[in-house]
Design an enzyme around this catalytic site. Structure first.
Site, PDB file in Angstrom:
ATOM      1  N   HIS A   1      32.613  43.360  46.050  1.00 32.05           N
ATOM      2  CA  HIS A   1      32.544  42.935  44.588  1.00 32.05           C
ATOM      3  C   HIS A   1      30.742  43.774  43.738  1.00 32.05           C
ATOM      4  O   HIS A   1      30.541  43.581  43.013  1.00 32.05           O
ATOM      5  CB  HIS A   1      32.171  41.596  44.411  1.00 32.05           C
ATOM      6  CG  HIS A   1      33.260  41.257  42.798  1.00 32.05           C
ATOM      7  ND1 HIS A   1      32.375  42.406  42.074  1.00 32.05           N
ATOM      8  CD2 HIS A   1      34.222  40.398  42.533  1.00 32.05           C
ATOM      9  CE1 HIS A   1      33.771  42.001  40.835  1.00 32.05           C
ATOM     10  NE2 HIS A   1      34.238  40.719  40.931  1.00 32.05           N
TER      11      HIS A   1
ATOM     12  N   ASP B   1      34.122  46.960  40.313  1.00 35.13           N
ATOM     13  CA  ASP B   1      34.258  44.717  39.609  1.00 35.13           C
ATOM     14  C   ASP B   1      36.175  45.057  38.826  1.00 35.13           C
ATOM     15  O   ASP B   1      36.591  46.024  39.918  1.00 35.13           O
ATOM     16  CB  ASP B   1      33.940  44.555  37.816  1.00 35.13           C
ATOM     17  CG  ASP B   1      32.286  44.041  38.261  1.00 35.13           C
ATOM     18  OD1 ASP B   1      32.278  43.570  39.168  1.00 35.13           O
ATOM     19  OD2 ASP B   1      31.732  45.323  37.101  1.00 35.13           O
TER      20      ASP B   1
END
Length: 297
Positions: free
Chosen positions: A266, A270
């Site tokens: 992450h 995204d």
């Protein structure tokens, strides 16, 4: 007390007391690495205590010492799970076109080229071609002493997880986006055979930019894989299952389906970007457009 912003954020997330950390940065500044190490030490201490309690309660049993490979796997996977914030996206995909193509050409290719196309070869080419359109997935998050950055790799090198006795290895097919299916199959066959015989060279396991882990061959329907640092993504592939599918005409047809689980770092991407990558990968798998004989341009 001097603390970098990134280190302060991580300390808050992990519940680390900054006053107990000695900074290794300039002029004693606490940097991200210091907090990560402190958090890891806390976890390790609690695990050691828990292990001692378990060992004292369950005194009877067979002790199995770890091989060097098992220790390495344990260390790398623990580091990945602790230090890489990961998220997963799942999608089912119809692989009818691949099944039909393999049935049509596998015998002739095996006779002429001396190699058998596997489902993994289609996966490797599909992932490689999709990574060309999504360079941020073909990237690494580099934590450079509190000044992190993202490195988008020029080459597309696909690692394929291979199970061996007491562990697994990940041989790498370098520049997979430039190879035909036949060339991928030849390289995959060579590397898998070497892996199972313990003959892989270090350079044949280095430089991966994305990993595929396929447990369909052992009957697993779906699973989630842990990111293989410093890569941004890993694809977990399940078994091909004949399932009912509702078409646009509201007809129910039986189709060969697989479930793909993509795990991502992450810090690098995204959810929306990861979702578009997986959707494009599924489109490629369903397209029927494959470069079988000649090198991909």
């Amino acid at each position: 007390m001097r603390v970098s912003p990134a280190a302060r954020r991580l300390a808050k997330q992990r519940g680390v007391d900054l006053t107990k950390i000695k900074g290794s940065g300039p002029r004693g500044r606490v940097i991200l690495k210091d907090v990560a190490e402190a958090a890891a030490n806390v976890v390790n201490q609690s695990v050691k205590i828990e292990n001692k309690v378990i060992a004292s309660i369950h005194a009877k049993g067979k002790r199995v010492n770890l091989t060097s490979m098992r220790k390495t796997i344990a260390q790398r996977m623990t580091a990945s799970f602790m230090n890489v914030p990961q998220f997963q996206i799942k999608k089912r995909v119809d692989v009818s076109s691949i099944v039909q193509l393999r049935q049509a050409v596998v015998s002739s290719i095996e006779h002429s080229a001396g190699v058998r196309l596997s489902f993994n070869d289609f996966l490797i080419q599909a992932v490689a071609l999709t990574l060309k359109k999504f360079p941020r997935v073909n990237a690494s998050f580099i934590d450079s002493e509190g000044d992190p950055y993202i490195l988008e790799h020029e080459d597309i090198n696909i690692g394929l997880a291979v199970a061996i006795d007491d562990g697994l290895v990940v041989p790498v097919i370098h520049q997979a986006d430039q190879l035909s299916l036949i060339e991928i199959a030849e390289k995959r066959t060579e590397l898998v055979e070497k892996a199972r015989k313990g003959l892989l060279k270090p350079e044949e396991m280095r430089g991966g930019t994305f990993t595929i882990s396929n447990l369909g061959s052992v009957g697993v329907d779906e699973f989630v894989a842990i990111v293989n640092p410093p890569e941004t993504g890993i694809l977990a592939v399940g078994n091909i299952i004949e399932q009912p599918v509702l078409t646009n005409r509201h007809e129910t047809l039986i189709k060969p389906m697989i479930t793909l689980n993509a795990s991502y770092d992450h810090r690098t991407i995204d959810g929306a970007y990861g979702g578009r990558f997986l959707a494009q990968l599924c489109d490629q798998l369903q397209s029927g457009q494959w470069n079988i004989f000649s090198t991909v341009k």
